[in-house]
Design an enzyme around this catalytic site. Sequence first.
Site, PDB file in Angstrom:
ATOM      1  CB  ALA A  65      -9.028   8.563 -14.246  1.00 13.25           C
ATOM      2  N   GLY A 104     -13.992   6.943 -13.296  1.00 12.25           N
ATOM      3  CA  GLY A 104     -14.087   7.088 -14.744  1.00 12.25           C
ATOM      4  C   GLY A 104     -14.637   5.841 -15.424  1.00 12.25           C
ATOM      5  CD  GLU A 107     -16.872  10.081 -13.982  1.00 12.03           C
ATOM      6  OE1 GLU A 107     -15.673   9.750 -13.912  1.00 12.03           O
ATOM      7  OE2 GLU A 107     -17.278  11.243 -13.831  1.00 12.03           O
ATOM      8  CD  GLU A 127     -14.471   9.446  -9.412  1.00 12.89           C
ATOM      9  OE1 GLU A 127     -15.270   8.938  -8.588  1.00 12.89           O
ATOM     10  OE2 GLU A 127     -14.529   9.253 -10.639  1.00 12.89           O
TER      11      GLU A 127
HETATM   12  N1  3HC Z   1      -4.886   4.153 -11.661  1.00 16.86           N
HETATM   13  C1  3HC Z   1      -3.628   3.651 -11.658  1.00 16.86           C
HETATM   14  N2  3HC Z   1      -3.276   2.541 -10.997  1.00 16.86           N
HETATM   15  C2  3HC Z   1      -4.230   1.893 -10.325  1.00 16.86           C
HETATM   16  C3  3HC Z   1      -5.545   2.355 -10.277  1.00 16.86           C
HETATM   17  C4  3HC Z   1      -5.874   3.540 -10.992  1.00 16.86           C
HETATM   18  N3  3HC Z   1      -7.111   4.028 -11.021  1.00 16.86           N
HETATM   19  N4  3HC Z   1      -6.272   1.520  -9.519  1.00 16.86           N
HETATM   20  C5  3HC Z   1      -5.430   0.565  -9.108  1.00 16.86           C
HETATM   21  N5  3HC Z   1      -4.195   0.789  -9.581  1.00 16.86           N
HETATM   22  C6  3HC Z   1      -3.013  -0.059  -9.389  1.00 16.86           C
HETATM   23  C7  3HC Z   1      -2.565  -0.093  -7.938  1.00 16.86           C
HETATM   24  O1  3HC Z   1      -1.694   0.965  -7.647  1.00 16.86           O
HETATM   25  C8  3HC Z   1      -1.884  -1.436  -7.861  1.00 16.86           C
HETATM   26  O2  3HC Z   1      -0.612  -1.298  -8.423  1.00 16.86           O
HETATM   27  P1  3HC Z   1       0.622  -2.171  -7.840  1.00 16.86           P
HETATM   28  O3  3HC Z   1       0.219  -3.597  -8.028  1.00 16.86           O
HETATM   29  O4  3HC Z   1       1.757  -1.737  -8.665  1.00 16.86           O
HETATM   30  O5  3HC Z   1       0.735  -1.782  -6.393  1.00 16.86           O
HETATM   31  C9  3HC Z   1      -2.709  -2.309  -8.813  1.00 16.86           C
HETATM   32  O6  3HC Z   1      -3.405  -1.389  -9.665  1.00 16.86           O
HETATM   33  C10 3HC Z   1      -3.726  -3.172  -8.133  1.00 16.86           C
HETATM   34  O7  3HC Z   1      -4.472  -2.377  -7.237  1.00 16.86           O
HETATM   35  P2  3HC Z   1      -4.824  -2.886  -5.762  1.00 16.86           P
HETATM   36  O8  3HC Z   1      -3.619  -3.415  -5.104  1.00 16.86           O
HETATM   37  O9  3HC Z   1      -5.539  -1.765  -5.112  1.00 16.86           O
HETATM   38  O10 3HC Z   1      -5.790  -4.091  -6.100  1.00 16.86           O
HETATM   39  P3  3HC Z   1      -7.138  -4.541  -5.397  1.00 16.86           P
HETATM   40  O11 3HC Z   1      -7.603  -5.716  -6.158  1.00 16.86           O
HETATM   41  O12 3HC Z   1      -6.954  -4.625  -3.933  1.00 16.86           O
HETATM   42  O13 3HC Z   1      -8.187  -3.345  -5.646  1.00 16.86           O
HETATM   43  C11 3HC Z   1      -9.364  -1.665  -6.900  1.00 16.86           C
HETATM   44  C12 3HC Z   1      -8.615  -3.022  -6.941  1.00 16.86           C
HETATM   45  C13 3HC Z   1     -10.651  -1.802  -6.081  1.00 16.86           C
HETATM   46  C14 3HC Z   1      -9.690  -1.298  -8.311  1.00 16.86           C
HETATM   47  C15 3HC Z   1      -8.451  -0.616  -6.219  1.00 16.86           C
HETATM   48  O14 3HC Z   1      -7.199  -0.631  -6.869  1.00 16.86           O
HETATM   49  C16 3HC Z   1      -8.974   0.791  -6.299  1.00 16.86           C
HETATM   50  O15 3HC Z   1      -9.779   1.171  -5.491  1.00 16.86           O
HETATM   51  N6  3HC Z   1      -8.473   1.578  -7.267  1.00 16.86           N
HETATM   52  C17 3HC Z   1      -8.797   2.979  -7.383  1.00 16.86           C
HETATM   53  C18 3HC Z   1     -10.170   3.185  -7.955  1.00 16.86           C
HETATM   54  C19 3HC Z   1     -10.452   4.653  -8.094  1.00 16.86           C
HETATM   55  O16 3HC Z   1     -10.231   5.437  -7.199  1.00 16.86           O
HETATM   56  N7  3HC Z   1     -10.983   5.042  -9.249  1.00 16.86           N
HETATM   57  C20 3HC Z   1     -11.265   6.427  -9.511  1.00 16.86           C
HETATM   58  C21 3HC Z   1     -10.059   7.071 -10.101  1.00 16.86           C
HETATM   59  S1  3HC Z   1     -10.232   8.807 -10.294  1.00 16.86           S
HETATM   60  C22 3HC Z   1     -11.202   8.983 -11.652  1.00 16.86           C
HETATM   61  O17 3HC Z   1     -11.661   8.031 -12.200  1.00 16.86           O
HETATM   62  C23 3HC Z   1     -11.411  10.387 -12.131  1.00 16.86           C
HETATM   63  C24 3HC Z   1     -12.516  10.455 -13.138  1.00 16.86           C
HETATM   64  O18 3HC Z   1     -13.693  10.839 -12.506  1.00 16.86           O
HETATM   65  C25 3HC Z   1     -12.201  11.468 -14.222  1.00 16.86           C
END
Ligand code: 3HC
Length: 692
Positions: A65, A104, A107, A127
């Site tokens: 998400a 997400g 998912e 998450e």
């Molecule tokens: N939403 C918004 N921005 C995101 C994001 C997300 N889910 N994931 C990454 N970003 C952004 C980061 O803030 C960063 O922005 P910046 O360049 O402006 O600082 C950019 O994307 C790149 O991210 P990273 O620097 O972390 O890049 P990496 O290549 O090191 O890692 C990644 C990539 C493994 C995808 C890592 O970003 C990550 O772990 N992201 C979060 C993944 C996550 O937690 N997903 C679950 C979200 S909650 C959800 O899905 C709820 C659902 O169940 C309803």
Amino acid sequence: MTEINSVTRLERDGDVALVILNSPPVNALSANVRDGLSEGFKQAIASDAKAIVLICDGRTFIAGADITEFGGAMKGASLPEVQATMENSPKPVVAAIHGTALGGGLEVALCAHYRVAVPTARLGLPEVNLGLLPGAGGTQRLPRIAGVEKALEMMTSGRHAPAKEALAMGLVDEIVEEGKLREGAVGFARKLVAEGKPLVKVRDNNAKLEAAKGHPEIFADFRKANARKFRGFLAPEYNIRCVEAAVNSASFDEGLAVERKLFMELMTGPQSAAQRYYFFAERTAAKIPDVPDDTPLREIKKVGVLGAGTMGGGISMNFANVGIPVTIVEVKQDALERGLTTIRKNYERSRGAKPEETEARMSRLTGSLELEALADCDLIIEAVFERMDIKKDVFTRLDKIAKPGAILASNTSYLNVDEIASVTSRPQDVIGLHFFSPANVMKLLEIIRGEKTAKDVIATSMKLAKQIGKIAVLAGVCPGFIGNRMLSQRQREANKLVLEGAMPWDIDRVLYDFGFPMGPFAMSDLAGLDIGWVKENSKGETLRDVLCEMDRRGQKTGAGFYDYDENRTAKPSPVTEKIINDFIAKSGRNPRKISDEEILERCIFPMINEGVKILEEGKAIRASDIDVVWVNGYGWPVYRGGPMFYGDQIGGPAKVLAKMQEFQGAMGDDFKPSARLEKLAADGGKFADLNK
Ligand code: 3HC
């Protein structure tokens, strides 16, 4: 090709339709992406294509998400709507995964009928690390596909499973050749059509849940085995409850309703707010306003480390781990050998260590007794004794030996980096790299920018930190930098509290319950009370002096502030208690009963005040950097965001100022509020305003 919207397009490859997302950097499920998916799938279904592939441009499949949308009103198509469209498609839907399919993103993929992935892809539901649970059916679908135990483990750890493992657990149906995802996925989809394969809906697949029915011990055992790891966190428990609901509910939709309810509870609660904040805080810390991203870097092909003790050894391991050769210099042969042996033992002891990997890493380490051996190093880090005269001597000599352009770093945790740099002819090449012990394990790296440190030296150090898996925070020169400077506030209050009537175990308990892994006194016992204590100079003036004089030097001697049994279990010590009471009696004061609330506030509020001072003096770039230091280097519970974020959560500058003033009135200038805190409070501001 049909452009669906700015981030989605529809393409055709013969009889296969491709819904293609292109929303950099990580194809997160923003309103735009959801709209694109919704419309893209509707059009693909309405077309004469026989199968549909969902694939992403750029570095990754959907990584989850869009976290920036959380906490605000949701716009655009809802994720469940998109998922239902995919799952109910009358033609097979294949998700084609590269990079990471997370949260997400996974998912969504679980609503495709099949999934293919390249070998380097990773899949997970992280998450929990945002204080959440998968809120788009993941808690109900993952156990159906991977089984209850695997789902529990993956959801509560947030781990990203590699493609091969995902294949083994049924999360992925086929692995396709790296770099040929599109062809592989289209071919797979065609085969499905040709062979008349069924449209598999994960939601209908109950066999693995049936196996867990009537076995509540699966959950009880899992909770018990992980109790320590999950302590203080809400999200792991809520994730477990969702899997329980998957097993015990009468239908998929009933389980989904439980997921929805618990997801909303977490999403609107303080822990997830803190953990989401922290996610961005960590990424923001990498950005240095006056050091642009395109600053040219110095090449670091070889590293030199001075000192083969605990610190030097740990530092060296970081570089050897990522393939960078390290020369370690010691003064004496036996110290060098001891250091290298310890490194080898650490490698051998680490989980999943393969002998060939240990050998490869050890082969990158070269020991030497000559400083001259560092002449060809691109970065030299000294980890010698923490005394200015010794540091100056080392840097004077390094200045003569190091090649031009080499970065000269000090691992000092307290000392003035400018003063150290001043003895060299190249202060622009000098920087502080403050690793935390054990340096091969701890994530934090405080990078200390001297007055004259060159920008490319800073940029190179930040980049190198990432390469060795550290989270770097840039700090300015001041005693103790960010972390230890704030820690000394807490330590001072903890020591004072003891002389007013609180026992060390009272203070430790309050801080442990707050969420720290241990309190300051348990920590001292672990580290050894005699660090920096000199027998000859000890005059029994402090509690520590007396304890050390009695050979109560901490866990290693079986006693310190606490008494320890043979399993090193700590017990409050009557001996310590008596010493404390004697000290209090000698001071002519009466011990008083001190509330847990006072203990916490006196330990934490001066830290927050000091944090504001650090910002006021420009020694940290932003408040969130301070939080990153505390979460990564000092065990501040991430579900409380860090001291500055916590300050806002409990009432902001006005509340902290009021308490500081109250304490100042009663106890003096240890509690003097910083001018900036006073101004923030007067303006009705927040600590978060210090991020700007
Ligand atoms: N939403 C918004 N921005 C995101 C994001 C997300 N889910 N994931 C990454 N970003 C952004 C980061 O803030 C960063 O922005 P910046 O360049 O402006 O600082 C950019 O994307 C790149 O991210 P990273 O620097 O972390 O890049 P990496 O290549 O090191 O890692 C990644 C990539 C493994 C995808 C890592 O970003 C990550 O772990 N992201 C979060 C993944 C996550 O937690 N997903 C679950 C979200 S909650 C959800 O899905 C709820 C659902 O169940 C309803």
